[in-house]
Design an enzyme around this catalytic site. Structure first.
Site, PDB file in Angstrom:
ATOM      1  N   GLY A 161       0.831  -1.128   0.158  1.00 33.12           N
ATOM      2  CA  GLY A 161       0.226  -0.263   0.077  1.00 33.12           C
ATOM      3  C   GLY A 161       1.078   1.125   0.013  1.00 33.12           C
ATOM      4  O   GLY A 161       2.339   1.031  -0.535  1.00 33.12           O
ATOM      5  N   THR A 241       7.436  -2.760  11.026  1.00 36.57           N
ATOM      6  CA  THR A 241       7.248  -1.061  11.623  1.00 36.57           C
ATOM      7  C   THR A 241       6.162  -0.743  11.845  1.00 36.57           C
ATOM      8  O   THR A 241       5.035  -0.213  11.783  1.00 36.57           O
ATOM      9  CB  THR A 241       7.878   0.307  10.835  1.00 36.57           C
ATOM     10  OG1 THR A 241       7.377  -0.126   9.717  1.00 36.57           O
ATOM     11  CG2 THR A 241       9.449  -0.181  11.131  1.00 36.57           C
ATOM     12  N   ARG A 243       2.585  -3.321  13.510  1.00 40.64           N
ATOM     13  CA  ARG A 243       1.697  -3.718  14.046  1.00 40.64           C
ATOM     14  C   ARG A 243       2.278  -5.318  14.523  1.00 40.64           C
ATOM     15  O   ARG A 243       2.823  -6.167  13.297  1.00 40.64           O
ATOM     16  CB  ARG A 243       0.113  -4.052  13.870  1.00 40.64           C
ATOM     17  CG  ARG A 243      -0.712  -2.568  13.661  1.00 40.64           C
ATOM     18  CD  ARG A 243      -0.221  -1.701  15.103  1.00 40.64           C
ATOM     19  NE  ARG A 243      -0.658  -0.696  15.133  1.00 40.64           N
ATOM     20  CZ  ARG A 243      -0.503   0.512  14.651  1.00 40.64           C
ATOM     21  NH1 ARG A 243       0.922   0.622  14.934  1.00 40.64           N
ATOM     22  NH2 ARG A 243      -1.675   1.403  14.773  1.00 40.64           N
ATOM     23  N   GLU A 272       2.687  -2.472  24.577  1.00 42.19           N
ATOM     24  CA  GLU A 272       3.979  -1.371  24.387  1.00 42.19           C
ATOM     25  C   GLU A 272       3.900  -0.285  25.685  1.00 42.19           C
ATOM     26  O   GLU A 272       3.120  -0.479  26.481  1.00 42.19           O
ATOM     27  CB  GLU A 272       3.488  -1.110  23.423  1.00 42.19           C
ATOM     28  CG  GLU A 272       3.470  -1.211  22.213  1.00 42.19           C
ATOM     29  CD  GLU A 272       3.528  -0.741  20.746  1.00 42.19           C
ATOM     30  OE1 GLU A 272       3.453   0.318  20.670  1.00 42.19           O
ATOM     31  OE2 GLU A 272       3.641  -1.958  20.266  1.00 42.19           O
ATOM     32  N   HIS A 291       7.897   2.302  18.938  1.00 44.72           N
ATOM     33  CA  HIS A 291       7.141   3.254  18.285  1.00 44.72           C
ATOM     34  C   HIS A 291       6.545   4.416  18.542  1.00 44.72           C
ATOM     35  O   HIS A 291       5.812   5.376  18.144  1.00 44.72           O
ATOM     36  CB  HIS A 291       5.809   2.786  19.409  1.00 44.72           C
ATOM     37  CG  HIS A 291       4.124   2.358  18.016  1.00 44.72           C
ATOM     38  ND1 HIS A 291       3.045   1.687  18.081  1.00 44.72           N
ATOM     39  CD2 HIS A 291       4.377   3.012  16.718  1.00 44.72           C
ATOM     40  CE1 HIS A 291       2.219   1.622  17.570  1.00 44.72           C
ATOM     41  NE2 HIS A 291       3.085   2.496  17.009  1.00 44.72           N
ATOM     42  N   ILE A 292       7.828   4.523  17.251  1.00 40.41           N
ATOM     43  CA  ILE A 292       8.123   6.229  17.078  1.00 40.41           C
ATOM     44  C   ILE A 292       7.787   6.064  15.367  1.00 40.41           C
ATOM     45  O   ILE A 292       7.914   6.937  14.706  1.00 40.41           O
ATOM     46  CB  ILE A 292       9.466   6.501  17.088  1.00 40.41           C
ATOM     47  CG1 ILE A 292      10.621   5.631  16.346  1.00 40.41           C
ATOM     48  CG2 ILE A 292       9.526   6.856  18.787  1.00 40.41           C
ATOM     49  CD1 ILE A 292      12.324   6.288  16.757  1.00 40.41           C
TER      50      ILE A 292
END
Lengths: 336, 127
Positions: A161, A241, A243, A272, A291-292
């Protein structure tokens, strides 16, 4: 008309909205404060358009809001909005797929480079060296941390995508071969973006880097498990990156601990932040980030460019490009 | 998931909980440097209370705080009870709309380190 905005928008977008009505702008990035429950209801009294990123607008609040005509959630997946109740009330819900695409694509490539060039280990060797053994450190870095280039590497992109395509665009100039799997994207479209279409098993077996860019759902939960990891090369790196739900985290951890694959770059986890005592924390062949992926300054501009034109379209009776509940449009007419 | 039958039942437990927190040296030590005031609105019982953690001093009381709390939580009594006993995950409750959160996110996160003590004392107060 009144716009109540708690998402970050850029000046161009804000000025465009100011030309249409009153703008009440309290971005979360500055207030560090969320709205919910009765306080959210009070804030939205008389408001026509609510643009948010993180405030929870659920059934209880929606039922009390009579003036609200458009809801915009600046997220790919607007989990903070009760879309079903909004639909029942005939309120269009706009979202912002791809707002993070540039940032996440950058990060996926950064993780590949960090892994291939052992950047964390090399930096650590320099900072934590014993002053009495400087040459030993240099020798260890030279012999043990010899890196690999991206040149001529095969990168397998799972999910082609918006983000997957941007990853491909970044990697082609490195001289990489790009292969991708995505049941919803035709071979010709992939070819236009420089990628060859393969199935997942073939991708896993052929890739030097496997990177996930799939929107999670019940059908693809755990799509990368032990069987899939077993197909990967022992020299391959795994990048996630997207899920954690897409992977079997325990199986991945085991494969990394036993060096069944070379390493991983991870930005997402089952829990997290990743617990300090998690086995992944002990592994040196993994780059771990909190999670950046989408956390960039430019996301403000991206989400502005997605959401403001869609608001203008709705106000002018046109169909927005990114709407969660298009079924409401048949009866929707913006009240000025 | 147990809730409370009446506002008075809940008020008794909350009053005792606050008294326990105020007297607990562990919480006082842990909230040194913390500056968080929490307001709670229990929607099914029309009941409000607040807990305040300000640089090693714990306080609280029934009704709304003056000045207003930095963080507000709204939920039914059963959801509050479940969150305090560990039966209900706060993040899930927020996502489902069972609990609504308003206010200073970073202040609320400052309370994470106290959660274990808060739960222990709530369970004692509830017995």
């Amino acid at each position: 008309m009144i716009f109540y905005i708690t998402a970050s928008l850029d000046d161009d977008g804000l000025n465009q909205l100011r030309s249409l009505g009153e703008v009440r702008y309290y971005p979360l990035a500055e207030t560090k404060s969320l709205l919910g429950g009765s306080r959210l209801v009070r804030a939205l009294e008389g408001v026509d358009v609510f643009i948010t990123e993180a405030d929870n607008l659920k059934a209880r609040e929606l039922e009390q809001l009579t003036s609200l005509q458009i809801i915009c959630s600046c997220r790919g997946n607007p989990v903070n909005i009760d879309v079903q109740t909004a639909t029942t009330k005939g309120i269009p819900v706009i979202h912002t797929p791809g707002r993070n695409a540039e940032g996440v694509a950058d990060l996926a490539v950064a993780l590949m480079l960090m892994l291939g060039r052992h950047i964390l280990q090399a930096e650590s060797a320099l900072r934590r060296r014993d002053p009495a053994q400087e040459m030993t450190m240099m020798a260890r870095v030279y012999f043990d941390l010899k890196g690999t280039e991206m040149w001529c590497k095969t990168v397998g992109i799972v999910g082609f995508g918006a983000i997957g395509r941007k990853v491909a665009a970044r990697l082609l100039p490195f001289g990489c071969q790009i292969i991708a799997c995505d049941p919803f994207v035709e071979e010709g479209v992939m070819a236009e973006h420089g990628a060859g279409k393969v199935d997942l098993d073939a991708l896993l077996a052929a890739s030097d880097y496997v990177t996930l860019h799939v929107m999670p759902n019940e059908a693809n939960r755990g799509m990368i498990g032990k069987r899939e990891i077993d197909l990967m090369k022992p020299t391959a790196y795994f990048i996630n990156t997207a899920r954690s739900a897409l992977t079997d985290e325990a199986a991945l951890c085991e494969a990394l601990a036993t060096h069944q694959i070379a390493g991983a770059g991870l930005d997402v986890y089952d829990k997290e932040p990743l617990p300090l005592d998690h086995p992944l924390m002990k592994l040196e062949n993994v780059v771990l980030l909190p999670h950046i992926g989408g956390n960039t300054l430019e996301v403000t501009t991206h989400q502005t460019q997605i959401v403001v034109p869609d608001i203008v379209r709705l106000i002018h009776g046109e169909k927005p490009h990114n709407i969660m509940n298009p079924e409401v449009l048949g009866n929707f007419k913006f009240r000025r | 998931m147990a809730g409370f039958e009446t506002k008075e039942d809940m008020a008794k437990v909350i009053t005792l909980w606050i008294e326990k927190m105020k007297a607990d040296p562990s919480i006082a030590r842990r909230c040194k440097g913390v500056n968080v005031t929490m307001g709670y609105e229990i929607t099914d019982l029309d009941f409000a209370f607040h807990t305040d953690f300000i640089d090693g001093v714990v306080d609280g009381g029934l009704g709304e705080a003056d000045p207003p709390s930095k963080v507000f939580l709204e939920m039914e009594s059963a959801t509050f009870d479940g969150m305090m006993t560990g039966e209900v995950d706060a993040a899930s409750a927020a996502m489902s709309g069972e609990m609504s959160f308003s206010g200073d996110m970073s202040a609320a996160m400052g309370l994470q380190a106290l959660q274990e003590d808060l739960t222990r004392m709530y369970l004692e107060a509830r017995e």
